[in-house]
Design an enzyme around this catalytic site. Structure first.
Site, PDB file in Angstrom:
ATOM      1  N   ARG A 109      68.641 -72.295 -57.707  1.00 18.78           N
ATOM      2  CA  ARG A 109      69.550 -71.152 -57.585  1.00 18.78           C
ATOM      3  C   ARG A 109      69.458 -70.237 -58.800  1.00 18.78           C
ATOM      4  O   ARG A 109      69.404 -69.011 -58.665  1.00 18.78           O
ATOM      5  CB  ARG A 109      70.988 -71.650 -57.409  1.00 18.78           C
ATOM      6  CG  ARG A 109      71.248 -72.354 -56.080  1.00 18.78           C
ATOM      7  CD  ARG A 109      72.625 -72.996 -56.046  1.00 18.78           C
ATOM      8  NE  ARG A 109      73.670 -71.994 -56.032  1.00 18.78           N
ATOM      9  CZ  ARG A 109      74.318 -71.596 -54.926  1.00 18.78           C
ATOM     10  NH1 ARG A 109      74.017 -72.134 -53.754  1.00 18.78           N
ATOM     11  NH2 ARG A 109      75.263 -70.685 -54.989  1.00 18.78           N
ATOM     12  N   PRO A 115      68.470 -70.466 -51.928  1.00 20.97           N
ATOM     13  CA  PRO A 115      69.801 -70.655 -51.332  1.00 20.97           C
ATOM     14  C   PRO A 115      70.054 -72.125 -51.005  1.00 20.97           C
ATOM     15  O   PRO A 115      70.008 -72.548 -49.847  1.00 20.97           O
ATOM     16  CB  PRO A 115      69.729 -69.788 -50.070  1.00 20.97           C
ATOM     17  CG  PRO A 115      68.277 -69.868 -49.670  1.00 20.97           C
ATOM     18  CD  PRO A 115      67.488 -69.968 -50.954  1.00 20.97           C
ATOM     19  N   LYS A 116      70.349 -72.914 -52.026  1.00 23.89           N
ATOM     20  CA  LYS A 116      70.422 -74.371 -51.868  1.00 23.89           C
ATOM     21  C   LYS A 116      71.860 -74.866 -51.862  1.00 23.89           C
ATOM     22  O   LYS A 116      72.701 -74.377 -52.613  1.00 23.89           O
ATOM     23  CB  LYS A 116      69.650 -75.058 -52.992  1.00 23.89           C
ATOM     24  CG  LYS A 116      68.168 -74.716 -52.984  1.00 23.89           C
ATOM     25  CD  LYS A 116      67.378 -75.568 -53.966  1.00 23.89           C
ATOM     26  CE  LYS A 116      65.905 -75.202 -53.901  1.00 23.89           C
ATOM     27  NZ  LYS A 116      65.012 -76.329 -53.931  1.00 23.89           N
ATOM     28  N   LYS A 117      72.100 -75.874 -51.012  1.00 25.92           N
ATOM     29  CA  LYS A 117      73.379 -76.566 -50.946  1.00 25.92           C
ATOM     30  C   LYS A 117      73.133 -78.070 -50.972  1.00 25.92           C
ATOM     31  O   LYS A 117      72.053 -78.537 -50.605  1.00 25.92           O
ATOM     32  CB  LYS A 117      74.130 -76.213 -49.655  1.00 25.92           C
ATOM     33  CG  LYS A 117      74.821 -74.864 -49.650  1.00 25.92           C
ATOM     34  CD  LYS A 117      75.658 -74.719 -48.379  1.00 25.92           C
ATOM     35  CE  LYS A 117      76.534 -73.499 -48.424  1.00 25.92           C
ATOM     36  NZ  LYS A 117      77.426 -73.441 -47.229  1.00 25.92           N
TER      37      LYS A 117
END
Length: 252
Positions: A109, A115-117
């Site tokens: 990020r 766009p990492k979760k």
């Protein structure tokens, strides 16, 4: 710590013990299951930012196993990459990725704008089937399967596909919540040693979730599946479009 020391150590946070190290970021035996599917063109168009352009309404759903990566360790990720073009050059736009390891979430990020979760993806072989799953909390939101190594693919052709540019929408807010950074970032996979590439029959199931909306791009038809194993370096990025530098930004 004086100002000079702050600036000389200003790479990542916490400044005295960064969440991830400086690169280069090398991956050994990085394993991909990529299932390409056809989706709703209007829904696809709604999530791809200008100035990127889409052609066919396709999505690559990816499960990636990374057992040996510089500074990031041993982890797995999963998510959606959309085939796009920028100034006539084909590439891929990463819509969202879900993974199980904090350093690549923070580094991805902060450095590139990935766009990492946080979630729980798995990629493993079960008897005769390569199986990828993604759980967000207790909810199974993606299941991909492919017949294990049914047919070998041309290595040179698959390596060329890995060498195409990748695009990210990097968004970082200011301390007052307004955009501080809003940029389209391009990066490349580098120094690729593709060790194997296979295909086989495949299936993909996506389930709705309020906070991990992989099913918002519905699976209408599976068109291709690939199983790849490679050593590669994740190159750093470059800004190709600054949204805050556009006339529309001043009119907000």
């Amino acid at each position: 710590m004086d100002v000079k020391s702050v600036l000389s150590n200003a790479f990542a946070m916490p400044i005295t013990s960064p969440a991830f190290p400086m690169g280069p970021y090398r991956f050994i035996n990085r394993e991909f299951l990529i299932i390409t599917y056809r989706t709703d063109p209007d829904k696809l168009r709604a999530v791809v930012p200008e100035p990127l352009e889409i052609g066919e309404p396709l999505v690559h759903y990816e499960f990636i196993r990374m057992p040996d990566s510089t500074g990031f360790g041993d982890y797995t990720e999963s998510g959606q990459v959309i085939p796009v073009s920028y100034k006539g050059v084909a590439g891929g736009y990463t819509l969202a990725m879900y993974l199980d390891d904090h350093p690549p979430i923070a580094g991805g990020r902060e450095l590139w704008g990935f766009p990492k979760k946080l979630a729980n993806p798995v990629l493993a072989v079960h008897t005769d089937t390569l199986v990828g799953t993604l759980d967000y909390g207790p909810v199974r939101i993606a299941t991909g399967t492919m017949g294990y190594k049914h047919r070998q693919l041309d290595l040179a052709q698959q390596k060329k596909r890995l060498e195409t540019p990748n695009f990210l929408l990097k968004v970082i807010p200011h301390v007052d919540g307004t955009p501080r950074i809003c940029e389209l970032v391009r990066y490349y996979l580098q120094d690729i040693d593709l060790k194997g590439a296979w295909t086989g029959p495949a299936a993909l199931e996506l389930a709705p979730h309020a906070l991990a909306p992989v099913a918002a791009l519905p699976v209408l038809e599976v068109v291709e599946a690939r199983h790849l194993i490679a050593d590669l370096t994740l190159g750093l990025g470059e800004v190709v479009f600054d949204y805050l530098g556009q006339p529309q930004a001043n009119a907000r």
